[in-house]
Design an enzyme around this catalytic site. Structure first.
Site, mmCIF file in Angstrom:
data_model
loop_
_atom_site.group_PDB
_atom_site.id
_atom_site.type_symbol
_atom_site.label_atom_id
_atom_site.label_comp_id
_atom_site.label_asym_id
_atom_site.label_seq_id
_atom_site.Cartn_x
_atom_site.Cartn_y
_atom_site.Cartn_z
ATOM 1 N N LYS A 22 -12.932 -32.225 8.947
ATOM 2 C CA LYS A 22 -13.117 -32.533 7.540
ATOM 3 C C LYS A 22 -12.755 -34.486 7.549
ATOM 4 C CE LYS A 22 -8.661 -32.769 5.084
ATOM 5 N NZ LYS A 22 -8.542 -33.693 4.560
ATOM 6 N N ASN A 23 -11.522 -34.655 8.699
ATOM 7 C CA ASN A 23 -10.806 -35.522 8.086
ATOM 8 C C ASN A 23 -12.313 -36.909 9.090
ATOM 9 O OD1 ASN A 23 -8.668 -34.921 7.161
ATOM 10 N ND2 ASN A 23 -7.296 -35.473 8.246
ATOM 11 N N ARG A 102 -7.898 -39.504 -2.218
ATOM 12 C CA ARG A 102 -7.468 -40.822 -1.742
ATOM 13 C C ARG A 102 -8.876 -41.126 -1.076
ATOM 14 N NH1 ARG A 102 -3.045 -42.616 -1.726
ATOM 15 N NH2 ARG A 102 -2.865 -43.568 0.402
ATOM 16 N N CYS A 126 1.286 -40.023 -3.430
ATOM 17 C CA CYS A 126 0.854 -38.708 -3.123
ATOM 18 C C CYS A 126 1.365 -37.961 -3.028
ATOM 19 C CB CYS A 126 -0.456 -38.739 -2.380
ATOM 20 S SG CYS A 126 -0.200 -38.524 -0.552
ATOM 21 N N ARG A 131 1.879 -43.943 -0.086
ATOM 22 C CA ARG A 131 0.752 -43.891 0.856
ATOM 23 C C ARG A 131 0.069 -44.982 0.196
ATOM 24 N NH1 ARG A 131 -2.517 -38.945 1.645
ATOM 25 N NH2 ARG A 131 -3.648 -40.217 3.219
ATOM 26 N N PRO A 132 0.535 -46.249 0.860
ATOM 27 C CA PRO A 132 -0.026 -47.705 0.019
ATOM 28 C C PRO A 132 -1.750 -48.094 0.577
ATOM 29 C CG PRO A 132 1.663 -48.356 1.627
ATOM 30 C CD PRO A 132 1.462 -46.444 1.065
ATOM 31 N N VAL A 133 -1.640 -48.635 -0.345
ATOM 32 C CA VAL A 133 -3.441 -48.876 0.675
ATOM 33 C C VAL A 133 -3.324 -50.848 1.272
ATOM 34 C CG1 VAL A 133 -4.205 -47.397 -0.296
ATOM 35 C CG2 VAL A 133 -4.191 -49.682 -1.729
ATOM 36 N N ASP A 134 -2.262 -51.117 1.149
ATOM 37 C CA ASP A 134 -2.130 -52.673 1.282
ATOM 38 C C ASP A 134 -2.525 -53.227 2.984
ATOM 39 O OD1 ASP A 134 -0.306 -50.965 2.576
ATOM 40 O OD2 ASP A 134 1.225 -53.012 3.482
ATOM 41 N N LEU A 135 -2.661 -52.491 3.901
ATOM 42 C CA LEU A 135 -3.230 -52.553 4.791
ATOM 43 C C LEU A 135 -4.776 -52.243 5.213
ATOM 44 C CD1 LEU A 135 -1.413 -50.791 7.415
ATOM 45 C CD2 LEU A 135 -0.902 -53.380 6.732
ATOM 46 N N ASP A 316 -0.618 -33.733 11.303
ATOM 47 C CA ASP A 316 -0.780 -32.740 10.259
ATOM 48 C C ASP A 316 -0.991 -31.722 10.955
ATOM 49 O OD1 ASP A 316 -2.371 -34.853 8.730
ATOM 50 O OD2 ASP A 316 -3.933 -34.727 9.481
ATOM 51 N N ILE A 338 5.357 -40.355 10.481
ATOM 52 C CA ILE A 338 4.242 -41.090 9.172
ATOM 53 C C ILE A 338 4.822 -41.319 8.155
ATOM 54 C CG2 ILE A 338 1.471 -40.647 9.092
ATOM 55 C CD1 ILE A 338 2.621 -41.341 12.362
ATOM 56 N N ARG A 408 -9.341 -26.891 0.336
ATOM 57 C CA ARG A 408 -9.768 -28.432 0.375
ATOM 58 C C ARG A 408 -10.117 -28.620 2.367
ATOM 59 N NH1 ARG A 408 -6.485 -33.270 -2.884
ATOM 60 N NH2 ARG A 408 -7.020 -34.236 -1.945
HETATM 61 C C1 EPZ Z 1 -5.645 -40.204 7.085
HETATM 62 O O1 EPZ Z 1 -5.653 -40.978 6.090
HETATM 63 C C2 EPZ Z 1 -5.616 -38.753 7.042
HETATM 64 N N1 EPZ Z 1 -7.083 -38.427 6.417
HETATM 65 C C3 EPZ Z 1 -4.015 -37.555 6.824
HETATM 66 O O2 EPZ Z 1 -4.638 -36.425 6.859
HETATM 67 C C4 EPZ Z 1 -2.838 -38.172 8.404
HETATM 68 O O3 EPZ Z 1 -2.380 -37.382 8.537
HETATM 69 C C5 EPZ Z 1 -3.416 -39.412 8.767
HETATM 70 O O4 EPZ Z 1 -5.032 -40.108 8.666
HETATM 71 C C6 EPZ Z 1 -2.728 -39.069 9.721
HETATM 72 O O5 EPZ Z 1 -2.878 -39.505 11.168
HETATM 73 C C7 EPZ Z 1 -7.943 -38.758 6.257
HETATM 74 O O6 EPZ Z 1 -8.470 -38.991 7.654
HETATM 75 C C8 EPZ Z 1 -8.653 -38.103 4.563
HETATM 76 P P1 EPZ Z 1 -3.127 -43.529 7.204
HETATM 77 P P2 EPZ Z 1 -4.552 -42.125 6.646
HETATM 78 O O7 EPZ Z 1 -3.134 -44.831 7.008
HETATM 79 O O8 EPZ Z 1 -5.712 -42.896 6.721
HETATM 80 C C9 EPZ Z 1 1.063 -46.225 6.345
HETATM 81 C C10 EPZ Z 1 -4.628 -33.632 5.834
HETATM 82 O O9 EPZ Z 1 -3.488 -33.545 5.887
HETATM 83 N N2 EPZ Z 1 -0.385 -46.899 5.717
HETATM 84 O O10 EPZ Z 1 -3.186 -43.648 9.326
HETATM 85 O O11 EPZ Z 1 -5.190 -41.848 4.730
HETATM 86 C C11 EPZ Z 1 0.980 -44.893 5.732
HETATM 87 O O12 EPZ Z 1 2.038 -44.640 4.679
HETATM 88 C C12 EPZ Z 1 -4.398 -36.061 6.145
HETATM 89 O O13 EPZ Z 1 -5.466 -33.618 6.308
HETATM 90 C C13 EPZ Z 1 0.454 -48.167 4.351
HETATM 91 O O14 EPZ Z 1 1.731 -48.410 5.013
HETATM 92 O O15 EPZ Z 1 -3.625 -42.181 6.437
HETATM 93 C C14 EPZ Z 1 1.552 -43.967 6.646
HETATM 94 O O16 EPZ Z 1 2.931 -44.234 7.082
HETATM 95 C C15 EPZ Z 1 -3.218 -36.131 5.434
HETATM 96 N N3 EPZ Z 1 -1.042 -48.925 4.427
HETATM 97 C C16 EPZ Z 1 0.650 -44.418 7.975
HETATM 98 O O17 EPZ Z 1 0.388 -45.884 7.460
HETATM 99 C C17 EPZ Z 1 -1.529 -48.843 4.464
HETATM 100 O O18 EPZ Z 1 -2.554 -49.397 3.001
HETATM 101 C C18 EPZ Z 1 -0.627 -43.608 8.149
HETATM 102 O O19 EPZ Z 1 -1.469 -43.616 7.264
HETATM 103 C C19 EPZ Z 1 -1.925 -47.847 5.136
HETATM 104 C C20 EPZ Z 1 -1.460 -47.099 5.640
#
Ligand code: EPZ
Length: 429
Positions: A22-23, A102, A126, A131-135, A316, A338, A408
């Protein structure tokens, strides 16, 4: 609303086919926005999230054709999508859609890189954390994108195109790395991504982008270099097997006992998780057709596990491992690093008789000799499936509510488990 009914106590024996990831599928579908040529994806899982993303991309004008069944194909063979973003009619992704998934926020990168603009709703929080998007925004800004936040929307503009740059992530982010890869592929000049996510799904997306004509090296390591190109073309790509689905069924087999072949699984995609299962006393063998998981008679040993980015133990699979450890002989500790709120399954597992104490990001699980079936529900995908795993070993009937979370991310979960002897069925309505 569908529910799943499970009677615990049956061993699992047989073969479970592992679907496409999926991912990886979601960012691969989104990458189609980078080109006006057709992207063909094989081994796409049949999941609610894939259908939803199909609708979201349709809103931008992306045309997706699903190939019909080929002769000899089984119900588990993944589908083939022919995706064409030749005519992007709208560069706005509205709140109603982004808030439902998301990952659809990730469209901002290919849209601004190819079309020069994008207006995408911020996804909001969520069930598993803020889960911010700042990065992701930082990565785009490093490539010369102007960002404005207005009324819940991120408005991204790059009228004269993107420029390569250096992106150094302060923490590992999968979505941030996908964003940087997609945007940098169409930027002028070289981009260096430091502290990049090394998850196999990132490597799969980079492989597909390279087939489309991108020049990406180092994917799978923490330093990725992208030489931008003016245009990307079409490609034909097969989605890699789902390592989280693999790990989930490995834990299900470990919980129920028995002997299961996880067909098409690749052990190197989840070595850290398989190593934990071996420490718990489960027999794991990588074969040329998949991964074989066996547990006969002997009890489970407790483990100490901390989630971390790849190649570490994946967040996950944290809920599923916790379900398994509820039956270990002794005390386990699982630390979630995480996501700050990814323990929604704990209280539901406790309803089944588990002994779990939470202290901040650390859960202490004292194994019990029996779990007892009960009605349960969960608020996210992986938490829901952890309840299914617990139910496989619980005495009597468990009803898992809110099955739409499972749909999902798990293709035909109840069929795959039932085919191996589990007493599991879907109750419709
Ligand atoms: C991906 O989410 C996966 N989703 C998630 O799978 C998975 O849990 C996660 O990576 C970690 O492996 C998909 O691939 C669709 P991140 P993503 O950005 O990319 C922080 C599932 O069950 N962060 O790696 O959204 C964030 O809050 C799902 O299939 C910031 O601070 O995760 C977290 O603590 C759920 N700012 C960490 O980084 C940002 O701008 C890692 O998140 C972005 C992230």
């Amino acid at each position: 609303m569908d529910r799943i009914r499970i009677y615990g106590g049956q061993r699992l024996n047989g073969t479970i086919p592992i679907s496409g990831a999926k991912n990886a599928t979601l960012p691969l579908m989104i990458a189609s926005l980078l080109t006006d040529k057709t992207l063909v994806l094989d081994n796409v899982p049949r999941l609610a999230d894939v259908n939803l993303l199909q609708r979201i991309l349709g809103n931008h004008g992306v045309d997706i054709m699903v190939s019909g069944k080929r002769s000899g194909e089984t119900q588990y063979d993944g589908q083939t999508l022919h995706i064409s973003a030749a005519n992007v009619i709208d560069t706005t992704a509205p709140y109603e859609l982004v808030s439902r998934m998301r990952a659809s926020f990730w469209v901002v990168a290919p849209l601004v890189a190819r079309m020069g603009e994008a207006k995408v709703s911020m996804p909001g929080g969520c069930a598993i954390g803020t889960r911010p998007v700042d990065l992701l925004i930082m990565a785009l800004e490093r490539l010369g994108v102007e960002i404005e936040i207005d009324r819940g929307y991120v408005i991204a503009r790059a009228k004269s195109g993107l420029k390569g740059g250096e992106i150094k992530f302060p923490k590992v982010t999968v979505g941030g790395t996908h964003t940087a890869l997609m945007a940098a592929s169409l930027a002028r000049g070289t981009t260096v991504i430091e502290n990049a996510a090394r998850e196999p799904e990132v490597t799969d997306v980079a492989d597909c982008l390279n087939k489309m004509g991108a020049k990406i090296t180092g994917a799978g390591t923490s330093r990725i270099v992208v030489e931008g190109v003016a245009k990307l073309g079409g490609a034909h790509h097969r989605v890699l097997p789902d390592r989280i689905e693999t790990g989930t069924y490995a834990m299900a087999a470990a919980m129920a006992g028995g002997d299961v072949l996880l067909e098409n699984a690749r052990s190197e995609l989840l070595q850290a998780a398989l190593d934990v299962l071996v420490r718990a006393g489960v027999e794991i063998t990588a074969t040329n057709t998949g991964v074989r998981v066996k547990r006969n008679g002997s009890g489970l040993a407790p483990v100490e596990v901390t989630t971390s980015p790849f190649p570490g133990f994946p967040t996950d699979l944290q809920a599923q491992l916790m379900a398994l450890m509820t039956r270990a002989k002794g005390t386990s500790h699982i630390t979630e690093t995480i996501f700050e709120n990814r323990f929604m399954h704990v209280q539901e597992l406790v309803r089944l008789g588990a002994h779990i104490q939470l202290d901040g990001e650390c859960a202490t699980i004292e194994g019990v000799s029996a779990l007892k079936g009960a009605p349960v529900m969960a608020t996210d995908l992986r938490a829901s499936v952890s309840l299914v795993i617990a139910a496989l070993a619980a005495e009597g009937e468990t009803i898992v509510n809110r099955v739409y979370h499972l749909d999902r991310g798990f293709e035909r979960l109840e069929d795959k488990l039932a085919a191996c002897g589990a007493a599991i069925e879907r109750l419709s309505g």
